[in-house]
Design an enzyme around this catalytic site. Structure first.
Site: not given
Ligand code: PAF
Length: 289
Positions: A35, A31-32, A188-189
């Site tokens: 999110h 999560l970032h 996320s990547r």
């Protein structure tokens, strides 16, 4: 925050909130801030917020991408606790796919599933529908919150929600993309990028911005070619697409009349990491030219 791992537990827990407005944020973890902005929006629209973390194998068209997908569960739980999320659903593969992952159900997505991301990631959107359909059936939310970074995914989920035989009642609320300092869209990547590449990756946004600033009827092809060239000159080793589409229908546009609502979308590789982004064109300004 309550953490539940089975569909039975989740259904049982949600029964006690039967008359409450439920907001749902589906994720694959790592999560970032983007999110967390979805969790915040859900909290302000609903009484109960459910987040799911499930890395869905059926939406990965390459095993290596699935294998490298970042997993940061302890950090994720901490962030969700801080954001005051009510329920975290953490299902196992067998919980989501009790009958196995193949053959998967087919969803009528028409051309939407074959263009852009669908063209470069065959089967991706069928896999997204498979898992979102399953999760929506379990959570039965009033609202589902998703990020505009995955613009085409939002359109696919909008279509899924309209499929009468599925009978989902949720309304999709899509929220603006969060960006790193370099203006790279949060994803996320991005955790797979070095500090140096995080900086360089901002070029994807700059190239899309170049298109929105330069595009006018007649220069579409030159504009997209220049944007692609910029990426290749600035560290990206390949570009899947930089394309124009109608911002509502996502039908691809080769010749723009200056009025049609437009989104410019791009996907490109930086050191083996595939990044996507999009910008909606401020048509009200362009229309005046
Ligand atoms: O955007 C994502 O993280 C995923 O595609 C989703 C919607 C959680 C489905 O697995």
């Amino acid at each position: 925050m309550q953490i539940v791992k089975t569909a039975v537990e989740l259904t049982h827990l949600l029964e006690s909130f039967k008359h409450q407005k439920i907001g749902f944020v589906p994720t694959m973890g790592a999560l970032h801030k983007g999110h967390i902005s979805l969790i915040d929006a859900s909290k302000s629209h609903s009484n109960i917020t459910v987040c799911s973390i499930f890395i869905n194998p059926t939406q990965f068209n390459q095993q290596a991408d699935f294998d490298k997908y970042p997993i940061t569960l302890a950090e994720d739980i901490q962030q969700l606790e801080q954001a005051d999320c009510d329920i975290l659903f953490l299902p196992s593969l067998a919980e989501v796919y009790p009958n196995g992952t193949t053959p998967i159900k087919s969803y009528p997505l028409g051309n939407l599933a074959n263009i852009l991301e669908g063209a470069f990631r065959p089967g991706h959107f069928q896999g997204v529908c498979q898992v979102v359909d399953c999760l929506l059936a379990l959570v039965a939310p009033h609202f589902i919150f998703m990020g505009q970074k995955d613009y085409q995914q939002c359109k696919v989920v909008e279509q899924l929600l309209k499929m009468p035989h599925l009978n989902h009642q949720a309304k999709l609320i899509s929220l603006p993309t969060f960006r790193e300092k370099s203006m790279l869209a949060m994803s996320s990547r991005n955790r797979r990028l070095s500090a140096d590449d995080l900086e360089k990756a901002g070029e994807l946004y700059q190239s899309l911005l170049y298109v929105t600033n330069t595009l006018k009827p007649g220069n579409e092809k030159a504009c997209l070619q220049k944007a692609t060239h910029n990426l290749l000159q600035n560290g990206f080793h390949s570009v899947d697409y930089i394309a124009l589409a109608n911002a509502n229908s996502l039908i691809l546009i080769e010749q723009w009349d200056g009025l049609e609502p437009l989104v410019v979308l791009g996907a490109a590789f930086l050191n083996g990491v595939r990044l996507i982004d999009n910008l909606i064109l401020p048509v009200h300004l362009k229309g005046l030219h």
